[in-house]
Design a protein around this motif. Structure first.
Motif, PDB file in Angstrom:
ATOM      1  N   SER A  56       7.290  13.302   7.253  1.00  0.00           N
ATOM      2  CA  SER A  56       6.859  13.455   8.641  1.00  0.00           C
ATOM      3  C   SER A  56       6.075  12.220   9.076  1.00  0.00           C
ATOM      4  CB  SER A  56       5.968  14.695   8.784  1.00  0.00           C
ATOM      5  OG  SER A  56       4.730  14.484   8.106  1.00  0.00           O
ATOM      6  N   ALA A  57       5.897  12.075  10.390  1.00  0.00           N
ATOM      7  CA  ALA A  57       5.103  10.965  10.923  1.00  0.00           C
ATOM      8  C   ALA A  57       3.680  11.019  10.384  1.00  0.00           C
ATOM      9  CB  ALA A  57       5.104  11.029  12.449  1.00  0.00           C
ATOM     10  N   GLU A  58       3.113  12.230  10.259  1.00  0.00           N
ATOM     11  CA  GLU A  58       1.757  12.380   9.740  1.00  0.00           C
ATOM     12  C   GLU A  58       1.667  11.935   8.284  1.00  0.00           C
ATOM     13  OE1 GLU A  58       3.436  14.691  11.337  1.00  0.00           O
ATOM     14  OE2 GLU A  58       2.311  14.954  13.212  1.00  0.00           O
ATOM     15  N   GLU A  59       2.692  12.266   7.504  1.00  0.00           N
ATOM     16  CA  GLU A  59       2.683  11.876   6.093  1.00  0.00           C
ATOM     17  C   GLU A  59       2.787  10.348   5.938  1.00  0.00           C
ATOM     18  OE1 GLU A  59       4.655  15.718   3.825  1.00  0.00           O
ATOM     19  OE2 GLU A  59       5.965  14.399   4.992  1.00  0.00           O
ATOM     20  N   ILE A  60       3.632   9.718   6.747  1.00  0.00           N
ATOM     21  CA  ILE A  60       3.770   8.259   6.671  1.00  0.00           C
ATOM     22  C   ILE A  60       2.470   7.590   7.096  1.00  0.00           C
ATOM     23  CG2 ILE A  60       4.972   6.260   7.641  1.00  0.00           C
ATOM     24  CD1 ILE A  60       7.491   8.060   7.783  1.00  0.00           C
ATOM     25  N   HIS A  61       1.832   8.109   8.138  1.00  0.00           N
ATOM     26  CA  HIS A  61       0.528   7.583   8.570  1.00  0.00           C
ATOM     27  C   HIS A  61      -0.484   7.689   7.430  1.00  0.00           C
ATOM     28  CE1 HIS A  61      -3.052   6.911  11.072  1.00  0.00           C
ATOM     29  NE2 HIS A  61      -3.570   7.977  10.472  1.00  0.00           N
ATOM     30  N   TYR A  62      -0.529   8.839   6.801  1.00  0.00           N
ATOM     31  CA  TYR A  62      -1.484   9.069   5.721  1.00  0.00           C
ATOM     32  C   TYR A  62      -1.212   8.134   4.540  1.00  0.00           C
ATOM     33  CZ  TYR A  62      -4.382  11.500   2.313  1.00  0.00           C
ATOM     34  OH  TYR A  62      -5.340  11.806   1.374  1.00  0.00           O
ATOM     35  N   PHE A  63       0.060   7.914   4.230  1.00  0.00           N
ATOM     36  CA  PHE A  63       0.423   7.028   3.123  1.00  0.00           C
ATOM     37  C   PHE A  63      -0.052   5.596   3.384  1.00  0.00           C
ATOM     38  CE2 PHE A  63       3.622   4.066   1.310  1.00  0.00           C
ATOM     39  CZ  PHE A  63       3.319   4.254  -0.037  1.00  0.00           C
ATOM     40  N   VAL A  64       0.235   5.076   4.564  1.00  0.00           N
ATOM     41  CA  VAL A  64      -0.151   3.695   4.876  1.00  0.00           C
ATOM     42  C   VAL A  64      -1.669   3.554   4.915  1.00  0.00           C
ATOM     43  CG1 VAL A  64      -0.043   1.854   6.612  1.00  0.00           C
ATOM     44  CG2 VAL A  64       2.005   3.190   6.078  1.00  0.00           C
ATOM     45  N   GLN A  65      -2.353   4.537   5.495  1.00  0.00           N
ATOM     46  CA  GLN A  65      -3.810   4.487   5.504  1.00  0.00           C
ATOM     47  C   GLN A  65      -4.369   4.523   4.085  1.00  0.00           C
ATOM     48  OE1 GLN A  65      -6.078   4.141   8.193  1.00  0.00           O
ATOM     49  NE2 GLN A  65      -4.141   3.479   9.094  1.00  0.00           N
ATOM     50  N   GLY A  66      -3.746   5.315   3.233  1.00  0.00           N
ATOM     51  CA  GLY A  66      -4.183   5.379   1.844  1.00  0.00           C
ATOM     52  C   GLY A  66      -3.981   4.071   1.108  1.00  0.00           C
ATOM     53  N   VAL A  67      -2.913   3.355   1.461  1.00  0.00           N
ATOM     54  CA  VAL A  67      -2.646   2.045   0.846  1.00  0.00           C
ATOM     55  C   VAL A  67      -3.745   1.056   1.222  1.00  0.00           C
ATOM     56  CG1 VAL A  67      -1.097   0.044   0.900  1.00  0.00           C
ATOM     57  CG2 VAL A  67      -0.152   2.352   0.677  1.00  0.00           C
ATOM     58  N   ILE A  68      -4.079   0.965   2.512  1.00  0.00           N
ATOM     59  CA  ILE A  68      -5.048  -0.056   2.932  1.00  0.00           C
ATOM     60  C   ILE A  68      -6.489   0.355   2.614  1.00  0.00           C
ATOM     61  CG2 ILE A  68      -3.556  -1.014   4.706  1.00  0.00           C
ATOM     62  CD1 ILE A  68      -5.087   0.537   6.803  1.00  0.00           C
ATOM     63  N   ASN A  69      -6.760   1.669   2.545  1.00  0.00           N
ATOM     64  CA  ASN A  69      -8.117   2.135   2.224  1.00  0.00           C
ATOM     65  C   ASN A  69      -8.317   2.376   0.733  1.00  0.00           C
ATOM     66  OD1 ASN A  69      -8.862   2.144   4.954  1.00  0.00           O
ATOM     67  ND2 ASN A  69      -8.063   4.217   5.262  1.00  0.00           N
ATOM     68  N   GLN A  70      -7.250   2.166  -0.044  1.00  0.00           N
ATOM     69  CA  GLN A  70      -7.297   2.310  -1.507  1.00  0.00           C
ATOM     70  C   GLN A  70      -7.703   3.718  -1.930  1.00  0.00           C
ATOM     71  OE1 GLN A  70      -9.923  -1.000  -2.608  1.00  0.00           O
ATOM     72  NE2 GLN A  70      -8.139  -2.280  -2.982  1.00  0.00           N
ATOM     73  N   THR A  71      -7.214   4.714  -1.200  1.00  0.00           N
ATOM     74  CA  THR A  71      -7.470   6.105  -1.564  1.00  0.00           C
ATOM     75  C   THR A  71      -6.285   6.719  -2.303  1.00  0.00           C
ATOM     76  OG1 THR A  71      -6.699   6.836   0.620  1.00  0.00           O
ATOM     77  CG2 THR A  71      -9.066   6.460   0.355  1.00  0.00           C
ATOM     78  N   ILE A  72      -5.229   5.926  -2.496  1.00  0.00           N
ATOM     79  CA  ILE A  72      -4.062   6.360  -3.271  1.00  0.00           C
ATOM     80  C   ILE A  72      -3.967   5.473  -4.506  1.00  0.00           C
ATOM     81  CG2 ILE A  72      -1.562   6.712  -3.255  1.00  0.00           C
ATOM     82  CD1 ILE A  72      -1.668   6.869  -0.227  1.00  0.00           C
ATOM     83  N   GLN A  73      -3.698   6.069  -5.637  1.00  0.00           N
ATOM     84  CA  GLN A  73      -3.565   5.294  -6.868  1.00  0.00           C
ATOM     85  C   GLN A  73      -2.336   4.385  -6.809  1.00  0.00           C
ATOM     86  OE1 GLN A  73      -3.996   7.679 -10.536  1.00  0.00           O
ATOM     87  NE2 GLN A  73      -4.642   9.374  -9.223  1.00  0.00           N
ATOM     88  N   GLU A  74      -2.449   3.213  -7.465  1.00  0.00           N
ATOM     89  CA  GLU A  74      -1.324   2.276  -7.447  1.00  0.00           C
ATOM     90  C   GLU A  74      -0.083   2.884  -8.095  1.00  0.00           C
ATOM     91  OE1 GLU A  74      -1.815  -1.696  -8.717  1.00  0.00           O
ATOM     92  OE2 GLU A  74      -3.227  -2.206  -7.118  1.00  0.00           O
ATOM     93  N   CYS A  75      -0.270   3.716  -9.099  1.00  0.00           N
ATOM     94  CA  CYS A  75       0.897   4.347  -9.729  1.00  0.00           C
ATOM     95  C   CYS A  75       1.604   5.273  -8.740  1.00  0.00           C
ATOM     96  CB  CYS A  75       0.496   5.096 -10.997  1.00  0.00           C
ATOM     97  SG  CYS A  75      -0.670   6.461 -10.732  1.00  0.00           S
ATOM     98  N   GLN A  76       0.845   5.911  -7.847  1.00  0.00           N
ATOM     99  CA  GLN A  76       1.446   6.779  -6.837  1.00  0.00           C
ATOM    100  C   GLN A  76       2.160   5.951  -5.768  1.00  0.00           C
ATOM    101  OE1 GLN A  76      -2.208   8.913  -5.830  1.00  0.00           O
ATOM    102  NE2 GLN A  76      -1.351  10.778  -6.720  1.00  0.00           N
ATOM    103  N   ILE A  77       1.574   4.812  -5.401  1.00  0.00           N
ATOM    104  CA  ILE A  77       2.246   3.927  -4.450  1.00  0.00           C
ATOM    105  C   ILE A  77       3.562   3.442  -5.042  1.00  0.00           C
ATOM    106  CG2 ILE A  77       2.108   1.757  -3.166  1.00  0.00           C
ATOM    107  CD1 ILE A  77      -0.943   2.082  -3.176  1.00  0.00           C
ATOM    108  N   GLY A  78       3.522   3.024  -6.315  1.00  0.00           N
ATOM    109  CA  GLY A  78       4.742   2.570  -6.990  1.00  0.00           C
ATOM    110  C   GLY A  78       5.787   3.661  -7.059  1.00  0.00           C
ATOM    111  N   ALA A  79       5.359   4.882  -7.317  1.00  0.00           N
ATOM    112  CA  ALA A  79       6.303   6.001  -7.389  1.00  0.00           C
ATOM    113  C   ALA A  79       6.938   6.264  -6.023  1.00  0.00           C
ATOM    114  CB  ALA A  79       5.587   7.250  -7.887  1.00  0.00           C
ATOM    115  N   MET A  80       6.137   6.182  -4.968  1.00  0.00           N
ATOM    116  CA  MET A  80       6.675   6.390  -3.623  1.00  0.00           C
ATOM    117  C   MET A  80       7.665   5.285  -3.257  1.00  0.00           C
ATOM    118  SD  MET A  80       6.926   8.115  -0.873  1.00  0.00           S
ATOM    119  CE  MET A  80       5.542   9.244  -0.726  1.00  0.00           C
ATOM    120  N   LEU A  81       7.327   4.045  -3.586  1.00  0.00           N
ATOM    121  CA  LEU A  81       8.237   2.938  -3.286  1.00  0.00           C
ATOM    122  C   LEU A  81       9.554   3.092  -4.035  1.00  0.00           C
ATOM    123  CD1 LEU A  81       5.761  -0.100  -3.310  1.00  0.00           C
ATOM    124  CD2 LEU A  81       6.663   1.144  -1.333  1.00  0.00           C
TER     125      LEU A  81
END
Length: 458
Positions: free
Chosen positions: A24-49
């Motif tokens: 959803s648009a909300e989920e994509i917003h949350y993902f990008v915000q988590g990337v720039i605010n470092q609230t998502i683990q890098e392993c989770q970012i890698g898994a999403m990518l």
């Protein structure tokens, strides 16, 4: 908009994308915000990518991702009277591709504003910033206010990406590079179009290359990327077109940072290689037509060519150099053709091993040898030797006799070795005749009735 951890769960988002469900648009917003605010683990970012790389994204998802990346940092703002004249170009990378150095000042000479944000070379492709930094004093680091001032006085600038411009892209690209997800269409589109969107452009043209020396070897793969980029750019409100151009042989006669600057200046004087000038006029002609500075592509093409012949584009280039830190005397001397750039200590010519007509000069082997000799980099922060390069003494279509010099290589340390000489020699293909087709094979645009393609011979 819902953005709390209570409502959105990152592992659940990864599972959804893994199972080919749209985010959803909300989920994509949350993902990008988590990337720039470092609230998502890098392993989770890698898994999403990786999930995006394997399962793809809908156009709507990609547009939302690109928009969120675009607004993750500063979005450049311009005076209202500039709004229709803001244009730029992006290339997917090639060997000897110095088009930006000529195109930006030519467009400025035609009344456009060109806030060109470029990159460094990585792998076998050269970077526009590396070429310009071979000019003593040239400063690629400019604040948004400084960029605006240069555009007001000169009309064009070529700068690097600042820390506060699309920071989400910087973080995502670093992780893409180490997770083998660089070649994902949605992620490529997000990276390219988010940066161009942050420039607040009216029109954008993309030079999508295909062939031996390009990211995509097959034209169908390149066309798919071009169409995707055009669609995303259009949905973000940028009038976007893409040129499909061949990248089998090097562009022009010079390859390597300082040598490409020298050749670019010759093109700015109307004396450049036909293939380089053709790319510049084709891409520039379309941009002038797209932003309303020319009534047709042909008129735009003629206008760009005129700036190369009458010296106006060269004047803009010289003014840009001064505005970005080069002394007035050095800029004037360089544009006058004086030998002011540092040259390599060692030079060696290779001679043709057979006679006939040059059918091809494979670009990838040349680029790889230059990379080994220090002209390129493997890591983003690695230094390059600006003096290393190749001059092609013969190009496709030329007649060559056995024993004629066909290539001059400039190098320092490490020295050119025998295995590299063999690789270079094998890149030259001699035959009895050559059939030259157009360099740009298609222009892809999105119009009200859908995608439109037409030929643009170069």
């Amino acid at each position: 908009m819902c953005t709390s951890q209570e409502h959105i769960n990152i592992p659940e988002m990864i599972r959804k994308k893994r199972d080919k469900q749209p985010l959803s648009a909300e989920e994509i917003h949350y993902f990008v915000q988590g990337v720039i605010n470092q609230t998502i683990q890098e392993c989770q970012i890698g898994a999403m990518l990786m999930a995006i790389r394997l399962q793809g994204m809908t156009l709507e998802e990609t547009v939302k991702l690109t928009q969120e990346m675009k607004i993750s940092g500063v979005v450049l703002e311009w005076p209202k009277e500039w709004s229709s004249t803001m244009v730029d170009k992006h290339s997917t990378g090639g060997v000897g591709d110095k088009v930006s150095l000529v195109l930006a000042p030519a467009l400025a000479a035609c009344g456009c504003k060109v806030p060109m944000i470029s990159g460094r070379g990585l792998g076998h492709t050269g970077g526009t910033l590396d070429k310009l930094e071979s000019i003593p004093g040239f400063n690629i680091n400019k604040s948004p206010e400084e960029v605006k001032q240069i555009l007001a006085t000169v009309g064009c600038c070529i700068v690097g990406q600042t820390a506060d411009l699309v920071p989400a892209d910087k973080k995502l690209y670093t992780i893409r590079d180490v997770t083998s997800t660089v070649d994902s269409l949605p992620l490529i589109a997000g990276s390219i179009i988010s940066k161009k969107g942050a420039e607040s452009l009216a029109a954008l043209i993309l030079d999508v290359k295909f062939g031996e020396g390009a990211l995509y070897k097959d034209i169908n793969d390149a066309r798919e990327l071009a169409q995707y980029l055009v669609n995303v750019g259009d949905r973000l409100g940028i009038r976007t077109a893409a040129a499909l151009s061949k990248m089998d042989n090097p562009i022009g006669r010079n390859i390597g940072n300082s040598l490409e600057v020298i050749e670019s200046i010759e093109c700015l004087k109307g004396k450049g290689p036909k293939d380089l000038e053709g790319l510049v006029t084709c891409l520039g002609g379309h941009l002038l037509h797209m932003c309303g500075k020319a009534g047709s592509f042909k008129t735009g093409e003629s206008n760009i060519k005129e700036t190369l012949q009458n010296g106006c584009a060269l004047d803009k280039f010289q003014a840009m150099l001064v505005a970005q830190g080069v002394t007035a005397d050095l800029a004037k001397a360089l544009c006058a053709g004086k030998d002011v750039l540092k040259r390599a200590v060692k030079r060696e010519e290779l001679k043709a091993e057979a006679g006939g007509v040059v059918q091809a000069i494979h670009s990838l082997p040349l680029a790889k040898v230059l990379h080994e000799l220090g002209a390129g980099r493997t890591q983003p922060d690695q230094a390059v030797n600006w003096t290393v390069g190749i001059e092609l003494l013969k190009i496709v279509g030329d007649q060559v006799n056995k024993g004629d010099p066909w290539l001059r290589i400039h190098f320092e340390d490490p020295s050119l070795n025998e295995s590299q000489k063999i690789i270079l020699q094998h890149s030259l293909v001699i035959g009895k005749k050559v059939e030259n087709g157009p360099l740009v094979t298609e222009i892809i645009q999105v119009q009200s009735q859908g995608e439109k393609r037409h030929n643009c011979p170069v």
